[in-house]
Design a protein around this motif. Structure first.
Motif, PDB file in Angstrom:
ATOM      1  N   MET A 123       0.821  -1.197   0.000  1.00  0.00           N
ATOM      2  CA  MET A 123       0.000   0.000   0.000  1.00  0.00           C
ATOM      3  C   MET A 123       0.866   1.263   0.000  1.00  0.00           C
ATOM      4  SD  MET A 123      -3.069   1.006   0.002  1.00  0.00           S
ATOM      5  CE  MET A 123      -4.037   2.399   0.353  1.00  0.00           C
ATOM      6  N   LYS A 124       1.958   1.223   0.761  1.00  0.00           N
ATOM      7  CA  LYS A 124       2.826   2.398   0.838  1.00  0.00           C
ATOM      8  C   LYS A 124       3.495   2.685  -0.499  1.00  0.00           C
ATOM      9  CE  LYS A 124       3.670   2.054   5.744  1.00  0.00           C
ATOM     10  NZ  LYS A 124       4.628   1.913   6.815  1.00  0.00           N
ATOM     11  N   LYS A 125       3.891   1.638  -1.214  1.00  0.00           N
ATOM     12  CA  LYS A 125       4.524   1.835  -2.525  1.00  0.00           C
ATOM     13  C   LYS A 125       3.533   2.435  -3.514  1.00  0.00           C
ATOM     14  CE  LYS A 125       7.969  -1.751  -2.039  1.00  0.00           C
ATOM     15  NZ  LYS A 125       8.512  -3.006  -2.554  1.00  0.00           N
ATOM     16  N   PHE A 126       2.285   1.989  -3.446  1.00  0.00           N
ATOM     17  CA  PHE A 126       1.253   2.523  -4.320  1.00  0.00           C
ATOM     18  C   PHE A 126       1.037   4.011  -4.046  1.00  0.00           C
ATOM     19  CE2 PHE A 126      -3.275   3.526  -4.991  1.00  0.00           C
ATOM     20  CZ  PHE A 126      -3.318   3.360  -6.371  1.00  0.00           C
ATOM     21  N   ILE A 127       1.007   4.394  -2.783  1.00  0.00           N
ATOM     22  CA  ILE A 127       0.815   5.799  -2.417  1.00  0.00           C
ATOM     23  C   ILE A 127       2.012   6.634  -2.858  1.00  0.00           C
ATOM     24  CG2 ILE A 127       0.602   7.381  -0.458  1.00  0.00           C
ATOM     25  CD1 ILE A 127      -1.085   5.194   0.891  1.00  0.00           C
ATOM     26  N   ILE A 128       3.213   6.086  -2.757  1.00  0.00           N
ATOM     27  CA  ILE A 128       4.412   6.808  -3.193  1.00  0.00           C
ATOM     28  C   ILE A 128       4.383   7.025  -4.706  1.00  0.00           C
ATOM     29  CG2 ILE A 128       6.920   6.600  -3.457  1.00  0.00           C
ATOM     30  CD1 ILE A 128       6.909   5.277  -0.675  1.00  0.00           C
ATOM     31  N   VAL A 129       4.060   5.992  -5.469  1.00  0.00           N
ATOM     32  CA  VAL A 129       4.001   6.120  -6.924  1.00  0.00           C
ATOM     33  C   VAL A 129       2.877   7.072  -7.329  1.00  0.00           C
ATOM     34  CG1 VAL A 129       3.524   4.866  -9.067  1.00  0.00           C
ATOM     35  CG2 VAL A 129       5.070   3.898  -7.382  1.00  0.00           C
ATOM     36  N   LEU A 130       1.737   6.966  -6.668  1.00  0.00           N
ATOM     37  CA  LEU A 130       0.624   7.864  -6.960  1.00  0.00           C
ATOM     38  C   LEU A 130       0.990   9.311  -6.638  1.00  0.00           C
ATOM     39  CD1 LEU A 130      -2.314   7.689  -7.943  1.00  0.00           C
ATOM     40  CD2 LEU A 130      -2.990   7.661  -5.548  1.00  0.00           C
ATOM     41  N   SER A 131       1.697   9.534  -5.536  1.00  0.00           N
ATOM     42  CA  SER A 131       2.154  10.879  -5.176  1.00  0.00           C
ATOM     43  C   SER A 131       3.161  11.406  -6.190  1.00  0.00           C
ATOM     44  CB  SER A 131       2.774  10.879  -3.786  1.00  0.00           C
ATOM     45  OG  SER A 131       1.851  10.491  -2.819  1.00  0.00           O
ATOM     46  N   SER A 132       4.017  10.535  -6.694  1.00  0.00           N
ATOM     47  CA  SER A 132       5.007  10.948  -7.697  1.00  0.00           C
ATOM     48  C   SER A 132       4.342  11.363  -8.995  1.00  0.00           C
ATOM     49  CB  SER A 132       5.981   9.810  -7.974  1.00  0.00           C
ATOM     50  OG  SER A 132       6.670   9.461  -6.815  1.00  0.00           O
TER      51      SER A 132
END
Length: 133
Positions: free
Chosen positions: A1-10
């Motif tokens: 979930m954290k990786k998804f949020i990081i990529v989405l934020s990027s």
């Protein structure tokens, strides 16, 4: 979930600064010195706005904002430089090539400057414990 949020934020950061910096560039200023000052002031304002927005979201999601903002910065540079090149290779259309070239230039020029500002803001505005002794 954290990786998804990081990529989405990027990806959101890429769209965010591309939109606002194109909007700033559309303002006609005849004085070159004033245009340069407005340009760099806009870079700082956009970077600050994104930094505080992402920091607020990460704190609400109970993620360590200091750590994960650096991940957003690094992944934004990677996504901003690799995705347009892949789109040019996969879909060789003239309209898409023009759009991806603008996105690539924006990622290299604005992305590097804005991500450096975000990194400095993250470094200096987060709570750091000073070692006494």
């Amino acid at each position: 979930m954290k990786k998804f949020i990081i990529v989405l934020s990027s990806i959101f950061e890429l769209i965010f600064y591309t939109f606002f910096m194109v909007l700033i560039e559309s303002v006609e200023i005849t004085n070159s010195l004033l245009s340069l000052v407005v340009h760099f002031l806009a870079l700082f304002i956009v970077a600050s706005a994104f930094y505080f927005l992402v920091r607020f979201v990460f704190n609400k999601l109970d993620m360590k904002a200091k750590k994960y903002i650096y991940y957003v910065v690094i992944s934004n540079i990677i996504i901003g430089t690799i995705a347009p090149v892949l789109l040019i290779i996969i879909i060789p259309s003239e309209i898409l090539t023009t759009f991806t070239f603008i996105l690539l230039v924006s990622a290299i020029y604005y992305g590097l400057l804005i991500n450096v500002i975000i990194s400095f803001l993250n470094h200096f505005l987060t709570n750091r414990r000073k070692k006494l002794g």
